[in-house]
Design an enzyme around this catalytic site. Structure first.
Site, PDB file in Angstrom:
ATOM      1  N   CYS A 145       0.820  -1.214   0.000  1.00  0.00           N
ATOM      2  CA  CYS A 145       0.000   0.000   0.000  1.00  0.00           C
ATOM      3  C   CYS A 145       0.853   1.264   0.000  1.00  0.00           C
ATOM      4  CB  CYS A 145      -0.947   0.005   1.196  1.00  0.00           C
ATOM      5  SG  CYS A 145      -0.170  -0.351   2.768  1.00  0.00           S
ATOM      6  N   PHE A 146       2.146   1.136   0.361  1.00  0.00           N
ATOM      7  CA  PHE A 146       3.047   2.292   0.357  1.00  0.00           C
ATOM      8  C   PHE A 146       4.138   2.167  -0.706  1.00  0.00           C
ATOM      9  CE2 PHE A 146       1.708   1.769   4.882  1.00  0.00           C
ATOM     10  CZ  PHE A 146       0.903   2.889   4.957  1.00  0.00           C
TER      11      PHE A 146
END
Length: 290
Positions: free
Chosen positions: A257-258
């Site tokens: 997600c990052f």
């Protein structure tokens, strides 16, 4: 997903009375593309690929769908929640501006979550988001998909291989990726980073695709290059974070997600290469869910 790069069915698609026929049609399209060896610019969540293969989803699969919720559930699993978490075996679901309570199991709204049953609670929450809330849509898609590609034939693949089968190997420009990478705990001249980019430059096309898939959750390369890479909150460059510690055998890990790669400080190029290639080939496995 939160990154708007991968997709799965929307639970509220029932607003269209013909929605299930559409999902079956999409299943036909994906199956026919595979049958005819035609590649599609279509990328799904990891859990949806698993549904296509008949593989059990895992707790970790929810990270790509809802990173914040994943972190919350992960904290619950790793900490004593006594006197802190006051939840029941139910969840709030928003449907077109209206909130309703959905029990995770019979009588769940009257069952408190405790340290003893929190694993079951997490399992049921993940199962709701990734499976039961969209079961009709999944079943309709699979009915169309299996009309073209029988399940016993597609099940020989892993979910990562299935993504490549549907969408193909992307053209990945390592120099472009390197120019659009942020470092935390390292800098561009760190020996570990120099070794990392040397390993990347020597990768074949499939290994490069698996690296991007490992770190970002998909093999999709943004239109316009890696400076347009998206994260959970919008634009998010590829990141490499230093992992402290002396464990030379630790594998690199990722937070998709990052777009974040956690890279240990390996002592040699050869050890870096062996550990990195093993990580991107094998990935990480969480606990299975029925």
């Amino acid at each position: 997903s939160k990154q708007n790069q991968t997709f799965q069915p929307e639970p509220r698609s029932y607003v269209n009375p013909e929605h299930l026929s559409y999902f079956r049609f999409v299943g036909h399209v994906i199956g026919k593309a595979i049958y005819d060896n035609q590649l599609l610019d279509a990328y799904f969540t990891r859990s949806f690929y698993k549904h296509m293969l008949g593989i059990s989803v895992t707790f970790e699969d929810i990270e790509a769908i809802d990173p914040d919720y994943y972190k919350s559930l992960k904290w619950m699993l790793e900490n004593d929640i006594t006197g802190i978490v006051e939840e029941t075996f139910s969840t709030e679901v928003e449907e077109f501006g209206q909130l309703k309570i959905v029990p995770l199991k019979p009588g769940g709204e009257n069952i408190a979550v405790t340290n003893e049953n929190k694993k079951e609670y997490v399992q049921l929450q993940c199962e709701l988001k990734m499976t039961s809330a969209i079961k009709q849509q999944i079943d309709s898609f699979l009915k169309g998909f299996y009309d073209i590609i029988p399940q016993n034939l597609i099940s020989i693949f892993t979910e990562k291989e299935l993504e490549l089968l549907i969408s193909g190997l992307p053209e990945i420009d390592i120099d472009d990726l390197r120019s659009n990478t942020q470092y935390f705990g390292y800098d561009s001249d760190s020996p570990v980073i120099q070794s990392f980019w040397r390993v990347c430059s020597e990768m074949d096309k499939e290994e490069k695709a698996k690296l991007i898939q490992f770190v970002t959750g998909t093999t999709k390369v943004p239109l316009g290059g890696f400076r347009h890479l998206q994260g959970m909150d919008g634009p998010q460059l590829f990141q490499i974070h230093r992992v402290n510690g002396e464990d030379e055998d630790r594998l690199p890990t990722a937070h998709t997600c990052f777009n974040q790669l956690d890279l240990p400080s390996y002592n040699s190029y050869d050890h870096m290469k062996e550990r990195l290639l093993l990580a991107i080939r094998e990935g990480n496995v969480g606990f299975g869910m029925v």
